[in-house]
Design an enzyme around this catalytic site. Structure first.
Site: not given
Length: 294
Positions: A185, A198
């Protein structure tokens, strides 16, 4: 001319308020993500290949499953039991492309299940050539003091431990010429302050990809990663972001909108295909013009 002019057919914020319980269903989103159901056209780039895709029921994983099937691959998908409705649609789309579809529901937080997933996928497909990790857990928390050990463990087990377990189980089955594709990401490089756990896992995935790219190359296995920016998926409406962010999701990047899963699937196809025979240990950023890498 608006800054989103390059792809005006895709929706831009503001989006309607639409909170869903985890893990969220694509079929209930407004608008529904475009995963290439009616638009993706294959060219035989993965003919005869056999792929396992986690998170293959919706969002990016769904788009990858559709693209792989239309490029000639047989596909096994993994998903959680509450996502069965979305998964059934993907199975139908894979079979409509004339390919074998294998559905294996289950929770990736179990090492035993991860080993069984690889085994079931390989048996159902007659072997395994490609492993794609798209499943992920993202749930925002404003203050680390309020981030519970249970939530932290849930995120790490889903995003990092499962990847380790899946790759460990898959490598003995992968012949030279095989490919592993992970999903990191932009948060690995520019962490959002409300996504501490995350972002940590996504940085770990990027690092693991680079290390395994070196380790597995002598076996003829390429390992690469894709780093998405904002993409319109069920992840976003099921606790990944506050509703105020969901309503304006993607407005901060150069395109002024989130990407649609169909727009990132071709990157996975390229990394899975023999066209990328000289590519390993790489992270390809698809971030809407903003952020790293890309």
């Amino acid at each position: 001319m608006s800054s989103s002019a390059p792809s005006p057919r895709y929706p831009a914020p503001p989006f309607a308020e639409q909170a869903q319980p985890w893990p969220g269903l694509q079929s209930k989103m407004d608008p529904r993500p475009d995963c290439g159901e009616t638009s993706y056209r294959g060219n035989g780039r993965l003919a005869g290949r056999r792929a396992l895709i986690t998170g293959g029921d919706s969002g990016i994983g769904r788009a990858v499953a559709i693209a792989f099937a239309r490029e000639g691959a047989d596909v096994a998908i993994n998903y959680l039991h509450p996502e069965q409705g979305d998964a059934d649609e993907v199975v139908e789309l894979i079979r409509a492309a004339g390919r074998v579809a294998v559905a294996v529901p289950g929770d990736l937080r179990s090492e035993q299940f991860c080993a069984k997933l690889v085994e079931d996928a390989a048996e159902g497909l007659g072997g395994l050539d490609i492993v794609v990790n798209c499943a992920g857990r993202q749930h925002y928390c404003d203050d680390i003091v309020e981030l519970s050990t249970e939530e932290f463990d849930w995120t790490l087990k889903t995003n990092l431990y499962a990847l380790f377990w899946l790759i460990k189980a898959a490598v003995p089955r992968l012949a030279p010429g095989s490919a592993i594709i992970t999903t990191t990401s932009r948060n690995a490089y520019d962490p959002n302050k409300i996504l501490i756990d995350y972002a940590l896992t996504k940085a770990g995935i990027a690092n693991m990809t680079r290390g395994l790219g070196k380790q597995l190359l002598p076996r003829g296995i390429r390992v690469n990663s894709v780093a998405p920016g904002p993409f319109w998926t069920p992840l976003q409406v099921s606790g990944a972001q506050p509703q105020s962010v969901v309503e304006e999701f993607g407005a901060e990047v150069a395109y002024r909108r989130p990407g649609q899963p169909v727009e990132i699937a071709p990157v996975y196809v390229t990394l899975a295909s023999a066209e990328s025979s000289y590519v390993t240990g790489q992270v390809w950023g698809i971030t809407g013009g903003d952020g790293e890498p890309g």
